[in-house]
Design an enzyme around this catalytic site. Sequence first.
Site, PDB file in Angstrom:
ATOM      1  N   GLY A 281       2.850   2.244  10.873  1.00 26.60           N
ATOM      2  CA  GLY A 281       3.829   3.317  10.745  1.00 26.60           C
ATOM      3  C   GLY A 281       4.533   3.675  12.041  1.00 26.60           C
ATOM      4  O   GLY A 281       5.185   4.726  12.122  1.00 26.60           O
TER       5      GLY A 281
ATOM      6  N   GLU B 270      -6.776   4.477   7.926  1.00 25.26           N
ATOM      7  CA  GLU B 270      -6.586   5.908   7.626  1.00 25.26           C
ATOM      8  C   GLU B 270      -7.825   6.492   6.955  1.00 25.26           C
ATOM      9  O   GLU B 270      -8.116   7.682   7.120  1.00 25.26           O
ATOM     10  CB  GLU B 270      -5.311   6.082   6.781  1.00 25.26           C
ATOM     11  CG  GLU B 270      -4.069   5.833   7.638  1.00 25.26           C
ATOM     12  CD  GLU B 270      -2.877   5.237   6.917  1.00 25.26           C
ATOM     13  OE1 GLU B 270      -2.839   5.241   5.681  1.00 25.26           O
ATOM     14  OE2 GLU B 270      -1.969   4.741   7.629  1.00 25.26           O
TER      15      GLU B 270
ATOM     16  N   GLU C  68      -4.947  -4.999  10.615  1.00 25.04           N
ATOM     17  CA  GLU C  68      -3.940  -3.964  10.820  1.00 25.04           C
ATOM     18  C   GLU C  68      -4.252  -3.213  12.116  1.00 25.04           C
ATOM     19  O   GLU C  68      -5.077  -2.286  12.112  1.00 25.04           O
ATOM     20  CB  GLU C  68      -3.949  -2.972   9.655  1.00 25.04           C
ATOM     21  CG  GLU C  68      -3.664  -3.598   8.308  1.00 25.04           C
ATOM     22  CD  GLU C  68      -3.149  -2.577   7.303  1.00 25.04           C
ATOM     23  OE1 GLU C  68      -2.045  -2.760   6.810  1.00 25.04           O
ATOM     24  OE2 GLU C  68      -3.848  -1.588   7.034  1.00 25.04           O
TER      25      GLU C  68
ATOM     26  N   ASN D 284       0.869  -1.173   0.000  1.00 28.56           N
ATOM     27  CA  ASN D 284       0.000   0.000   0.000  1.00 28.56           C
ATOM     28  C   ASN D 284       0.906   1.223   0.000  1.00 28.56           C
ATOM     29  O   ASN D 284       1.508   1.552   1.020  1.00 28.56           O
ATOM     30  CB  ASN D 284      -0.884  -0.036   1.259  1.00 28.56           C
ATOM     31  CG  ASN D 284      -1.750   1.201   1.393  1.00 28.56           C
ATOM     32  OD1 ASN D 284      -1.784   2.052   0.489  1.00 28.56           O
ATOM     33  ND2 ASN D 284      -2.448   1.320   2.509  1.00 28.56           N
ATOM     34  N   TRP D 285       0.992   1.865  -1.168  1.00 24.93           N
ATOM     35  CA  TRP D 285       1.933   2.984  -1.312  1.00 24.93           C
ATOM     36  C   TRP D 285       1.397   4.264  -0.673  1.00 24.93           C
ATOM     37  O   TRP D 285       2.094   5.266  -0.601  1.00 24.93           O
ATOM     38  CB  TRP D 285       2.247   3.232  -2.791  1.00 24.93           C
ATOM     39  CG  TRP D 285       2.941   2.073  -3.482  1.00 24.93           C
ATOM     40  CD1 TRP D 285       3.279   0.855  -2.926  1.00 24.93           C
ATOM     41  CD2 TRP D 285       3.387   2.014  -4.850  1.00 24.93           C
ATOM     42  NE1 TRP D 285       3.906   0.064  -3.857  1.00 24.93           N
ATOM     43  CE2 TRP D 285       3.982   0.743  -5.051  1.00 24.93           C
ATOM     44  CE3 TRP D 285       3.336   2.912  -5.927  1.00 24.93           C
ATOM     45  CZ2 TRP D 285       4.528   0.362  -6.282  1.00 24.93           C
ATOM     46  CZ3 TRP D 285       3.866   2.526  -7.154  1.00 24.93           C
ATOM     47  CH2 TRP D 285       4.459   1.265  -7.323  1.00 24.93           C
ATOM     48  N   LYS D 286       0.122   4.244  -0.265  1.00 23.26           N
ATOM     49  CA  LYS D 286      -0.527   5.409   0.362  1.00 23.26           C
ATOM     50  C   LYS D 286      -0.322   6.664  -0.508  1.00 23.26           C
ATOM     51  O   LYS D 286      -0.292   6.547  -1.726  1.00 23.26           O
ATOM     52  CB  LYS D 286      -0.008   5.570   1.794  1.00 23.26           C
ATOM     53  CG  LYS D 286      -0.190   4.268   2.613  1.00 23.26           C
ATOM     54  CD  LYS D 286       0.014   4.430   4.090  1.00 23.26           C
ATOM     55  CE  LYS D 286      -0.186   3.076   4.775  1.00 23.26           C
ATOM     56  NZ  LYS D 286      -0.092   3.150   6.228  1.00 23.26           N
TER      57      LYS D 286
ATOM     58  N   SER E 162       3.793  -2.135  10.314  1.00 19.44           N
ATOM     59  CA  SER E 162       5.241  -2.166  10.568  1.00 19.44           C
ATOM     60  C   SER E 162       5.910  -3.474  10.166  1.00 19.44           C
ATOM     61  O   SER E 162       6.887  -3.900  10.795  1.00 19.44           O
ATOM     62  CB  SER E 162       5.530  -1.838  12.044  1.00 19.44           C
ATOM     63  OG  SER E 162       5.101  -0.518  12.344  1.00 19.44           O
TER      64      SER E 162
ATOM     65  N   HIS F 254      -9.443   0.937   5.019  1.00 19.34           N
ATOM     66  CA  HIS F 254      -8.157   1.146   5.699  1.00 19.34           C
ATOM     67  C   HIS F 254      -8.372   2.069   6.898  1.00 19.34           C
ATOM     68  O   HIS F 254      -9.198   2.981   6.844  1.00 19.34           O
ATOM     69  CB  HIS F 254      -7.140   1.748   4.722  1.00 19.34           C
ATOM     70  CG  HIS F 254      -5.751   1.717   5.278  1.00 19.34           C
ATOM     71  ND1 HIS F 254      -5.315   2.633   6.208  1.00 19.34           N
ATOM     72  CD2 HIS F 254      -4.729   0.855   5.078  1.00 19.34           C
ATOM     73  CE1 HIS F 254      -4.064   2.326   6.544  1.00 19.34           C
ATOM     74  NE2 HIS F 254      -3.684   1.261   5.873  1.00 19.34           N
TER      75      HIS F 254
ATOM     76  N   GLY G 178       3.083  -1.123   4.251  1.00 19.89           N
ATOM     77  CA  GLY G 178       3.097   0.302   3.933  1.00 19.89           C
ATOM     78  C   GLY G 178       4.512   0.758   3.610  1.00 19.89           C
ATOM     79  O   GLY G 178       5.010   0.577   2.500  1.00 19.89           O
TER      80      GLY G 178
HETATM   81  P1  13P Z   1       3.268   0.377   7.648  1.00 19.43           P
HETATM   82  O1  13P Z   1       3.798  -0.910   7.032  1.00 19.43           O
HETATM   83  O2  13P Z   1       3.978   1.587   7.152  1.00 19.43           O
HETATM   84  O3  13P Z   1       3.162   0.283   9.124  1.00 19.43           O
HETATM   85  O4  13P Z   1       1.758   0.542   7.100  1.00 19.43           O
HETATM   86  C1  13P Z   1       0.885  -0.516   7.190  1.00 19.43           C
HETATM   87  C2  13P Z   1      -0.348  -0.178   6.446  1.00 19.43           C
HETATM   88  O5  13P Z   1      -1.108   0.678   6.832  1.00 19.43           O
HETATM   89  C3  13P Z   1      -0.596  -0.903   5.186  1.00 19.43           C
HETATM   90  O6  13P Z   1      -1.896  -0.686   4.731  1.00 19.43           O
END
Ligand code: 13P
Length: 248
Positions: A170, A96, A164, A9-11, A210, A94, A231
């Site tokens: 993160g 977020e 998650e 997930n490149w966000k 993470s 997600h 992420g």
């Molecule tokens: P991180 O791997 O940066 O913690 O993010 C996880 C995430 O939200 C994937 O959708």
Amino acid sequence: MPKALIAGNWKMNGDIATARELAGAIAAGSDAHACDYLVCPPFTALTEVSGVLADSGVLLGAQDCHSAASGAHTGDVSVGMLTDIGCHYVIVGHSERRSDHGESNALVKSKAAAALKGGLSVIICVGESESERESGTALATVERQVVGSLPETSNSTNTVIAYEPVWAIGTGKVPTTAQISEMHLHISSVLENEMSDSDAASTRLLYGGSVNPENATEILRCSRVNGALVGGASLKAESFLAIGQSCP
Ligand code: 13P
């Protein structure tokens, strides 16, 4: 055991040039491994990445969609627009999006249902907050999210659940392997009430939060973990592919 899925997930990161380079490196390094790879770039890079990935075997996904097929929804993107540019998957719910945009389980379910109807597979994200973990309500929270977000049309080939924990995204904090196994087995048993037994047993459950090349081996060996939603570590081909190589 279903084949592992390693999803990136490149966000909201990168421009077209970096997306092209990253997708190209992933496509070039991916075919030797025993897992499926999926990348989910920002909307603006989907068309470019679709071209780069053509015939590579690496799957393409978007990070969100709208539940309506078309119409007056400024700023939103429909399922048909995503299939039109070659997407196979869409992430819905997600954390977020749940926090930044107030998305409820009911909204996530309607997006997932629209995606399945339009021919996309879905990754439905669930996960407890830090206070829910500390107060001992993590299992109940995630159960509510799974039951409330899963469309009736879900089955093991069109649906993936990503666990998650919000506090692990993160942050560099990761649940213990016992906590991950406990949650994944719980989700698997919740699915038994929502799907046929064979679909419940073979729906892929990803862990996210993470994940990196150093911790991937032990995470991917946890009970009922069938891959990872990555992420930060998905933004470098080397670390993303190293996670794929850690699949048992
Ligand atoms: P991180 O791997 O940066 O913690 O993010 C996880 C995430 O939200 C994937 O959708």
